[in-house]
Design an enzyme around this catalytic site. Structure first.
Site, mmCIF file in Angstrom:
data_model
loop_
_atom_site.group_PDB
_atom_site.id
_atom_site.type_symbol
_atom_site.label_atom_id
_atom_site.label_comp_id
_atom_site.label_asym_id
_atom_site.label_seq_id
_atom_site.Cartn_x
_atom_site.Cartn_y
_atom_site.Cartn_z
ATOM 1 N N GLY A 46 0.748 -1.185 0.106
ATOM 2 C CA GLY A 46 0.246 -0.107 0.244
ATOM 3 C C GLY A 46 1.083 1.369 -0.274
ATOM 4 O O GLY A 46 1.922 1.503 0.500
ATOM 5 N N GLN A 51 3.108 9.604 1.014
ATOM 6 C CA GLN A 51 4.569 9.538 1.515
ATOM 7 C C GLN A 51 5.193 9.536 0.563
ATOM 8 O O GLN A 51 5.944 9.487 0.298
ATOM 9 C CB GLN A 51 4.156 8.073 1.566
ATOM 10 C CG GLN A 51 3.764 7.424 2.458
ATOM 11 C CD GLN A 51 3.321 5.696 2.161
ATOM 12 O OE1 GLN A 51 2.441 5.031 1.849
ATOM 13 N NE2 GLN A 51 3.752 4.978 3.581
ATOM 14 N N CYS A 91 5.622 -0.355 7.499
ATOM 15 C CA CYS A 91 5.365 1.139 6.709
ATOM 16 C C CYS A 91 6.908 1.364 5.954
ATOM 17 O O CYS A 91 7.835 0.936 5.849
ATOM 18 C CB CYS A 91 5.030 2.471 7.664
ATOM 19 S SG CYS A 91 4.900 3.168 7.083
ATOM 20 N N LEU A 92 6.560 1.576 4.378
ATOM 21 C CA LEU A 92 7.876 1.612 2.813
ATOM 22 C C LEU A 92 8.476 3.086 3.719
ATOM 23 O O LEU A 92 9.281 3.454 3.849
ATOM 24 C CB LEU A 92 6.901 1.752 1.979
ATOM 25 C CG LEU A 92 6.468 1.154 1.798
ATOM 26 C CD1 LEU A 92 6.591 1.328 0.014
ATOM 27 C CD2 LEU A 92 7.777 0.221 1.542
ATOM 28 N N HIS A 133 -4.538 1.794 7.605
ATOM 29 C CA HIS A 133 -2.952 2.286 7.680
ATOM 30 C C HIS A 133 -2.880 3.119 6.783
ATOM 31 O O HIS A 133 -2.399 4.666 7.027
ATOM 32 C CB HIS A 133 -2.236 0.588 7.445
ATOM 33 C CG HIS A 133 -0.740 0.986 7.129
ATOM 34 N ND1 HIS A 133 -0.072 0.888 8.268
ATOM 35 C CD2 HIS A 133 -0.046 2.787 6.578
ATOM 36 C CE1 HIS A 133 1.885 1.248 8.471
ATOM 37 N NE2 HIS A 133 1.861 2.176 6.820
ATOM 38 N N GLU A 134 -3.230 3.294 5.031
ATOM 39 C CA GLU A 134 -2.687 4.292 4.348
ATOM 40 C C GLU A 134 -3.861 5.712 4.474
ATOM 41 O O GLU A 134 -3.695 6.342 4.236
ATOM 42 C CB GLU A 134 -2.976 4.154 3.530
ATOM 43 C CG GLU A 134 -2.070 2.658 2.210
ATOM 44 C CD GLU A 134 -0.753 2.626 3.162
ATOM 45 O OE1 GLU A 134 -0.714 3.325 3.003
ATOM 46 O OE2 GLU A 134 -0.250 1.780 3.071
ATOM 47 N N HIS A 137 -2.481 8.042 7.116
ATOM 48 C CA HIS A 137 -1.387 8.393 6.259
ATOM 49 C C HIS A 137 -2.030 9.911 5.774
ATOM 50 O O HIS A 137 -0.942 11.153 5.945
ATOM 51 C CB HIS A 137 -0.413 8.117 5.300
ATOM 52 C CG HIS A 137 0.485 7.175 5.732
ATOM 53 N ND1 HIS A 137 1.477 7.229 6.106
ATOM 54 C CD2 HIS A 137 0.887 5.836 5.153
ATOM 55 C CE1 HIS A 137 2.496 6.288 6.450
ATOM 56 N NE2 HIS A 137 2.107 5.377 5.834
HETATM 57 ZN ZN ZN Z 1 2.648 3.205 6.033
#
Ligand code: ZN
Length: 174
Positions: A46, A51, A91-92, A133-134, A137
């Site tokens: 995701g 991000q 998480c990226l 989660h996204e 963000h």
């Molecule tokens: Zn993330």
């Protein structure tokens, strides 16, 4: 298509609250394509626009093992949630860290798809966790915010140290 740079914790730009997307046009679809390319390449399941330093309410996801079930959620709103589920999240933007986070098990979401059509979908399991989660963000929130202050500070210090040593390595290459 182009790969985008992913911001990393504790970059303050990850704390910005995203504003609604007004037009689902060719430029937005290009951004969606670039976000998928960035997410698949990372690799991740995701990615929120926040991000990649675009502060608009848009996320992409694909939790399939074949990487052939892409989801695009524009201006997502959670209409209903139920149940709880604890899973290990990564998480990226927080590379290398995985921690248990509690989320709703099942959610119903209203959003615009990549054609700008308003739809409602129900998500459960990993996809439900990923969408929540996204969506965090987009509010400037990270999964590390669910951890203790001490743990979050440890992660932040270690990531800053890693980044400094990467920069020093680059600096010695003439
Ligand atoms: Zn993330």
């Amino acid at each position: 298509m182009a790969k985008l740079k992913i911001l990393e914790f504790p970059d303050p730009r990850l704390r910005k609250k995203a504003v609604p997307v007004e037009n689902v046009d060719a430029a937005l679809r290009q951004l969606v394509d670039d976000m998928f390319e960035t997410m698949y390449d990372a690799p991740g399941i995701g990615l929120a626009a926040t991000q990649v330093d675009v502060h608009r309410r848009l996320l992409v996801a694909d939790v399939s093992s074949e990487k052939n079930e892409p989801w695009v959620l524009i201006n997502p709103v959670i209409l209903e949630k139920d149940g709880t589920e604890v899973s290990e999240e990564g998480c990226l933007s927080v590379p290398g860290y995985y921690e248990a986070v509690e989320r709703a098990e099942h959610i119903r979401v209203r959003y615009l798809d990549r054609d700008g059509i308003e739809v409602e979908s129900e998500f459960e399991g990993l996809l439900a966790v990923c969408v929540q989660h996204e969506m965090d963000h987009l509010e400037g929130k990270l999964f590390v915010d669910y951890l203790s202050e001490a743990k979050r500070q440890r992660i932040r210090k270690r990531l800053e140290k890693d980044r400094r040593s990467r920069e020093e390595e680059r600096a010695t290459v003439f």
